[in-house]
Design a protein around this motif. Structure first.
Motif, PDB file in Angstrom:
ATOM      1  N   THR A 274       0.825  -1.211   0.000  1.00 15.14           N
ATOM      2  CA  THR A 274       0.000   0.000   0.000  1.00 15.14           C
ATOM      3  C   THR A 274       0.863   1.266   0.000  1.00 15.14           C
ATOM      4  OG1 THR A 274      -0.194  -0.241   2.386  1.00 15.14           O
ATOM      5  CG2 THR A 274      -2.053  -0.986   1.056  1.00 15.14           C
ATOM      6  N   GLY A 275       2.044   1.170  -0.586  1.00 16.76           N
ATOM      7  CA  GLY A 275       2.900   2.362  -0.658  1.00 16.76           C
ATOM      8  C   GLY A 275       3.401   2.561  -2.078  1.00 16.76           C
ATOM      9  N   GLY A 276       4.147   3.614  -2.276  1.00 15.16           N
ATOM     10  CA  GLY A 276       4.746   3.864  -3.582  1.00 15.16           C
ATOM     11  C   GLY A 276       3.781   4.497  -4.556  1.00 15.16           C
ATOM     12  N   SER A 277       4.122   4.364  -5.844  1.00 18.43           N
ATOM     13  CA  SER A 277       3.323   5.049  -6.865  1.00 18.43           C
ATOM     14  C   SER A 277       2.183   4.144  -7.346  1.00 18.43           C
ATOM     15  CB  SER A 277       4.213   5.434  -8.032  1.00 18.43           C
ATOM     16  OG  SER A 277       4.864   4.275  -8.503  1.00 18.43           O
ATOM     17  N   TYR A 278       1.199   4.763  -7.960  1.00 15.32           N
ATOM     18  CA  TYR A 278       0.071   4.014  -8.518  1.00 15.32           C
ATOM     19  C   TYR A 278       0.404   3.650  -9.961  1.00 15.32           C
ATOM     20  CZ  TYR A 278      -2.742   5.752  -4.596  1.00 15.32           C
ATOM     21  OH  TYR A 278      -3.237   6.039  -3.349  1.00 15.32           O
ATOM     22  N   THR A 279       0.636   2.376 -10.196  1.00 15.07           N
ATOM     23  CA  THR A 279       0.915   1.930 -11.573  1.00 15.07           C
ATOM     24  C   THR A 279       0.162   0.628 -11.836  1.00 15.07           C
ATOM     25  OG1 THR A 279       2.841   0.648 -10.893  1.00 15.07           O
ATOM     26  CG2 THR A 279       3.256   2.914 -11.608  1.00 15.07           C
ATOM     27  N   ALA A 280       0.019   0.325 -13.126  1.00 15.50           N
ATOM     28  CA  ALA A 280      -0.716  -0.886 -13.501  1.00 15.50           C
ATOM     29  C   ALA A 280      -0.007  -2.141 -13.005  1.00 15.50           C
ATOM     30  CB  ALA A 280      -0.875  -0.938 -15.013  1.00 15.50           C
ATOM     31  N   ASP A 281       1.330  -2.110 -12.987  1.00 16.64           N
ATOM     32  CA  ASP A 281       2.048  -3.324 -12.582  1.00 16.64           C
ATOM     33  C   ASP A 281       2.537  -3.284 -11.139  1.00 16.64           C
ATOM     34  OD1 ASP A 281       4.009  -1.444 -12.821  1.00 16.64           O
ATOM     35  OD2 ASP A 281       5.296  -2.600 -14.178  1.00 16.64           O
ATOM     36  N   ASP A 282       2.065  -2.325 -10.375  1.00 17.68           N
ATOM     37  CA  ASP A 282       2.478  -2.175  -8.975  1.00 17.68           C
ATOM     38  C   ASP A 282       2.164  -3.445  -8.174  1.00 17.68           C
ATOM     39  OD1 ASP A 282       3.481  -0.462  -6.863  1.00 17.68           O
ATOM     40  OD2 ASP A 282       1.452  -0.561  -6.048  1.00 17.68           O
ATOM     41  N   PHE A 283       0.985  -3.985  -8.381  1.00 20.58           N
ATOM     42  CA  PHE A 283       0.604  -5.180  -7.626  1.00 20.58           C
ATOM     43  C   PHE A 283       1.516  -6.357  -7.986  1.00 20.58           C
ATOM     44  CE2 PHE A 283      -1.736  -9.218  -7.373  1.00 20.58           C
ATOM     45  CZ  PHE A 283      -1.916  -9.266  -6.005  1.00 20.58           C
ATOM     46  N   GLU A 284       1.744  -6.536  -9.287  1.00 18.95           N
ATOM     47  CA  GLU A 284       2.594  -7.661  -9.721  1.00 18.95           C
ATOM     48  C   GLU A 284       3.985  -7.557  -9.101  1.00 18.95           C
ATOM     49  OE1 GLU A 284       2.305  -8.197 -14.163  1.00 18.95           O
ATOM     50  OE2 GLU A 284       0.606  -6.894 -13.742  1.00 18.95           O
ATOM     51  N   LYS A 285       4.549  -6.345  -9.140  1.00 19.41           N
ATOM     52  CA  LYS A 285       5.900  -6.154  -8.589  1.00 19.41           C
ATOM     53  C   LYS A 285       5.918  -6.433  -7.080  1.00 19.41           C
ATOM     54  CE  LYS A 285       7.686  -2.750 -11.855  1.00 19.41           C
ATOM     55  NZ  LYS A 285       7.825  -1.304 -12.082  1.00 19.41           N
ATOM     56  N   GLY A 286       4.921  -5.896  -6.391  1.00 24.26           N
ATOM     57  CA  GLY A 286       4.865  -6.048  -4.933  1.00 24.26           C
ATOM     58  C   GLY A 286       4.650  -7.487  -4.509  1.00 24.26           C
ATOM     59  N   ILE A 287       3.704  -8.147  -5.163  1.00 29.20           N
ATOM     60  CA  ILE A 287       3.397  -9.526  -4.754  1.00 29.20           C
ATOM     61  C   ILE A 287       4.550 -10.443  -5.152  1.00 29.20           C
ATOM     62  CG2 ILE A 287       2.111 -10.405  -6.793  1.00 29.20           C
ATOM     63  CD1 ILE A 287       0.867 -10.835  -3.229  1.00 29.20           C
ATOM     64  N   GLU A 288       5.227 -10.113  -6.251  1.00 32.39           N
ATOM     65  CA  GLU A 288       6.386 -10.921  -6.654  1.00 32.39           C
ATOM     66  C   GLU A 288       7.505 -10.783  -5.617  1.00 32.39           C
ATOM     67  OE1 GLU A 288       7.916 -10.417 -10.650  1.00 32.39           O
ATOM     68  OE2 GLU A 288       9.165 -12.205 -10.355  1.00 32.39           O
ATOM     69  N   ALA A 289       7.739  -9.562  -5.148  1.00 32.14           N
ATOM     70  CA  ALA A 289       8.770  -9.351  -4.122  1.00 32.14           C
ATOM     71  C   ALA A 289       8.419 -10.138  -2.862  1.00 32.14           C
ATOM     72  CB  ALA A 289       8.886  -7.863  -3.808  1.00 32.14           C
ATOM     73  N   ASN A 290       7.143 -10.156  -2.512  1.00 31.56           N
ATOM     74  CA  ASN A 290       6.718 -10.918  -1.331  1.00 31.56           C
ATOM     75  C   ASN A 290       6.916 -12.419  -1.542  1.00 31.56           C
ATOM     76  OD1 ASN A 290       6.009  -8.730   0.194  1.00 31.56           O
ATOM     77  ND2 ASN A 290       3.804  -8.927  -0.107  1.00 31.56           N
ATOM     78  N   MET A 291       6.578 -12.895  -2.735  1.00 33.28           N
ATOM     79  CA  MET A 291       6.728 -14.332  -2.999  1.00 33.28           C
ATOM     80  C   MET A 291       8.201 -14.725  -3.019  1.00 33.28           C
ATOM     81  SD  MET A 291       3.599 -15.376  -5.543  1.00 33.28           S
ATOM     82  CE  MET A 291       3.909 -14.267  -6.885  1.00 33.28           C
ATOM     83  N   LYS A 292       9.034 -13.800  -3.480  1.00 27.41           N
ATOM     84  CA  LYS A 292      10.479 -14.066  -3.484  1.00 27.41           C
ATOM     85  C   LYS A 292      10.989 -14.136  -2.041  1.00 27.41           C
ATOM     86  CE  LYS A 292      14.915 -12.548  -5.337  1.00 27.41           C
ATOM     87  NZ  LYS A 292      15.590 -12.879  -4.099  1.00 27.41           N
ATOM     88  N   ALA A 293      10.578 -13.169  -1.214  1.00 26.23           N
ATOM     89  CA  ALA A 293      11.023 -13.155   0.189  1.00 26.23           C
ATOM     90  C   ALA A 293      10.580 -14.430   0.901  1.00 26.23           C
ATOM     91  CB  ALA A 293      10.459 -11.927   0.893  1.00 26.23           C
ATOM     92  N   LEU A 294       9.357 -14.847   0.623  1.00 26.25           N
ATOM     93  CA  LEU A 294       8.822 -16.038   1.285  1.00 26.25           C
ATOM     94  C   LEU A 294       9.564 -17.296   0.832  1.00 26.25           C
ATOM     95  CD1 LEU A 294       6.702 -17.369   3.107  1.00 26.25           C
ATOM     96  CD2 LEU A 294       5.092 -17.289   1.210  1.00 26.25           C
ATOM     97  N   THR A 295       9.763 -17.422  -0.474  1.00 27.54           N
ATOM     98  CA  THR A 295      10.435 -18.637  -0.960  1.00 27.54           C
ATOM     99  C   THR A 295      11.926 -18.632  -0.601  1.00 27.54           C
ATOM    100  OG1 THR A 295      10.577 -17.606  -3.149  1.00 27.54           O
ATOM    101  CG2 THR A 295       8.800 -19.187  -2.813  1.00 27.54           C
ATOM    102  N   ASP A 296      12.541 -17.443  -0.559  1.00 29.37           N
ATOM    103  CA  ASP A 296      13.937 -17.350  -0.085  1.00 29.37           C
ATOM    104  C   ASP A 296      14.029 -17.893   1.342  1.00 29.37           C
ATOM    105  OD1 ASP A 296      14.920 -16.215  -2.377  1.00 29.37           O
ATOM    106  OD2 ASP A 296      15.000 -14.164  -1.605  1.00 29.37           O
ATOM    107  N   ALA A 297      13.081 -17.465   2.167  1.00 31.59           N
ATOM    108  CA  ALA A 297      13.083 -17.895   3.569  1.00 31.59           C
ATOM    109  C   ALA A 297      12.885 -19.408   3.674  1.00 31.59           C
ATOM    110  CB  ALA A 297      11.975 -17.163   4.330  1.00 31.59           C
ATOM    111  N   LEU A 298      12.031 -19.950   2.815  1.00 31.39           N
ATOM    112  CA  LEU A 298      11.790 -21.397   2.834  1.00 31.39           C
ATOM    113  C   LEU A 298      13.044 -22.164   2.421  1.00 31.39           C
ATOM    114  CD1 LEU A 298       8.224 -21.545   1.271  1.00 31.39           C
ATOM    115  CD2 LEU A 298       8.881 -22.755   3.342  1.00 31.39           C
TER     116      LEU A 298
END
Lengths: 308, 210
Positions: A274-298
């Motif tokens: 819920t931060g940063g700029s409003y862009t069409a791919d904002d969700f994809e970038k954010g959720i991808e970063a989260n999925m990367k952090a989660l899988t890195d941790a796993l």
């Protein structure tokens, strides 16, 4: 009149008529307001260039404590429809609608209308509280994208097929994105993964991966723990034997540092999206970063357990 | 030497002030109680029937993950059937990477369900059942995603409103429970299945706002 003058006049006339036609065309487009960043991305991907997507409030706000501003009222008065999360984080939208005397005058799409909600797992008080963070997940976002597309199709029937087609294409793209990270952990042997999160916002994300949060550190939504609660939390984390603690951008480092120093547990970052700029791919970038952090941790937790 | 004289002065109200204060306190308490009663938000969330369970509270976390995947997939399966008049096969659903059908890491952690699609057209009703059973030894139940499409309208029938929800999700605590022979509510209920009702965002809004 010379030929040049006639040609120039004709050209000006064509430009005027074209501009007017374009303005009329743009005038016909729906103006759709959105609250949180993911909803801007969802709606933009659904409507593409056939509607105007207008964030209700400016960038860089914290949805947990946002108070409506005078300029928000101006913005809401130009909207034809508003898309909200509706179950937390964007109550300000209703306040803005009320202040602008727009309640009941424009349709409001509750994106979570059909989402199956889950409780906040790992709550320190063991209470079953509804988790409103449905936008931090691929699966529950897909449900919302379908809901938004169906509602927009009713409001704007001329573009109904277009919206539904785009929604279907977009959800396929999101599922492919998730599959990429599923592939990263596909060969990991089955093991128990225990994690704590600072904020109780990641249950839907972890559910996407078949996981569950073991403990949530902040005592309540958006509240910082007191010294006593922090001590209690540290004691509980030690007893729970978690592999990793997920913190987030806005949480004060001093709490995380204290927990890390006291427990020795690794810290990783997740985004609330819920931060940063409003862009069409904002969700994809954010959720991808989260999925990367989660899988890195796993992957890391598995390597440690294997003694690598 | 002057003698001190004493005179007993009784309150003019003779205890009436106490009565007034007591009366005012009772009045305030009664007014507050009435206002609280009148302003109470009645829970607008629909109650459940005896044959229904709530996903939010009655399924374990792994079953809830399966249910949520199924609940989301249902929207798309239903939409594709509306547009293309086909029920996606389990293989197609796996290919579409749709949970809970796609065999990814989440599928492994959420009971490794095996899915089967059965079509049972009956008159104007187009019925499809997607039945899922967990891997042996898992403490999880069976699920059925049931689609009931009434095509009566398309065949010229005057009825315009569907008489049934386009899809439902049913649950049975036995991991190997097969689908009932008759795909009606009564058929499911008499075979011990429970309809799973999501606690949706709409329910939450009604609970909070009344």
């Amino acid at each position: 009149m010379s030929r040049i003058k006639i040609f120039t006049l004709a050209a000006l006339l064509v430009i005027c008529v074209s501009s007017q036609a374009l303005a009329q065309e743009q005038g016909k487009k729906l103006v759709i307001g959105t609250t949180l960043h993911p909803y801007y991305s969802f709606v933009t991907n659904i409507v593409q260039d056939r509607a105007i997507v207008q964030p209700l409030i400016g960038e860089g706000f914290n949805p947990h404590n946002y108070r409506p501003q005078p300029e928000d009222i101006k913005r809401v008065m130009n909207l034809d429809v508003l898309v909200v999360n509706g179950i937390g984080h964007d109550e300000f939208a209703m306040e803005i609608l009320g202040a602008a005397q727009m309640k009941g005058k424009i349709p409001v799409i509750f994106a979570n209308k059909d989402v199956s909600l889950i409780p906040v797992a790992g709550n320190m008080d063991d209470l079953k509280i509804v988790n409103p963070h449905t936008f931090i997940s691929v699966t529950t976002s897909i449900q919302q994208i379908h809901t938004i597309a169906a509602a927009l199709a009713e409001i704007d029937p001329d573009n109904a097929k277009y919206y539904k087609k785009n929604a279907r294409k977009y959800v396929r793209k999101l599922r492919k994105l998730k599959a990429k990270y599923m592939q990263r952990i596909a060969d990991l042997p089955d093991m128990e993964f225990r994690c704590a999160t600072i904020h109780g916002g990641y249950d839907y994300l972890l559910q996407d991966f078949g996981l569950q949060v073991t403990a949530v550190i902040e005592p309540n939504h958006g509240l910082k723990p007191t010294a006593n609660q922090l001590a209690k939390t540290i004691k509980k984390i030690k007893a729970l034997d978690v592999d990793v603690i997920f913190t987030e951008m806005h949480f004060p480092d001093k709490y995380v540092d204290t927990i890390h120093e006291e427990t020795g547990i690794r810290i990783r970052h997740l985004s609330h999206l819920t931060g940063g700029s409003y862009t069409a791919d904002d969700f994809e970038k954010g959720i991808e970063a989260n999925m990367k952090a989660l899988t890195d941790a796993l992957v890391e937790a598995h390597a440690i357990k294997e003694g690598k | 030497m002057n003698k001190t004289s004493r005179q007993l002065v009784s309150p003019s109200g003779k205890g009436r002030e106490t009565m007034y204060v007591l009366f005012a306190a009772i009045l305030v308490a009664a007014t507050c109680a009435t206002l609280i009663f009148l302003n109470q938000k009645q829970s607008a969330v629909a109650g459940l029937e005896s044959f229904q369970i709530r996903a939010f509270s009655d399924l374990n976390d792994k079953e809830l993950a399966v249910f949520n995947g199924l609940y989301t997939a249902a929207v798309e399966i239903n939409g594709i059937h509306d547009d293309e008049e086909e029920w996606l096969t389990v293989k197609q659903l796996e290919g579409e990477l749709m949970p809970p059908f796609t065999k990814d890491s989440s599928w492994k952690k959420s009971g490794k369900y095996t899915w089967d699609r059965v079509l049972r057209p009956a008159g104007s009703m187009d019925i499809a059942l997607y039945t899922g059973h967990p891997e042996k030894g898992k403490k999880m139940g069976s699920f059925i995603l049931l689609f009931l499409h009434d095509h009566a309208k398309k065949q010229g029938n005057a009825r315009t409103e569907p008489t049934h929800a386009p899809y439902e999700i049913w649950y049975h605590p036995a991991p190997g429970k097969t689908a009932p022979q008759v795909a009606t509510d009564q058929g499911f209920i008499s075979a011990g299945w429970k309809e799973v009702i999501a606690y949706s965002g709409e329910d939450e809004v009604k609970r909070v706002k009344g």
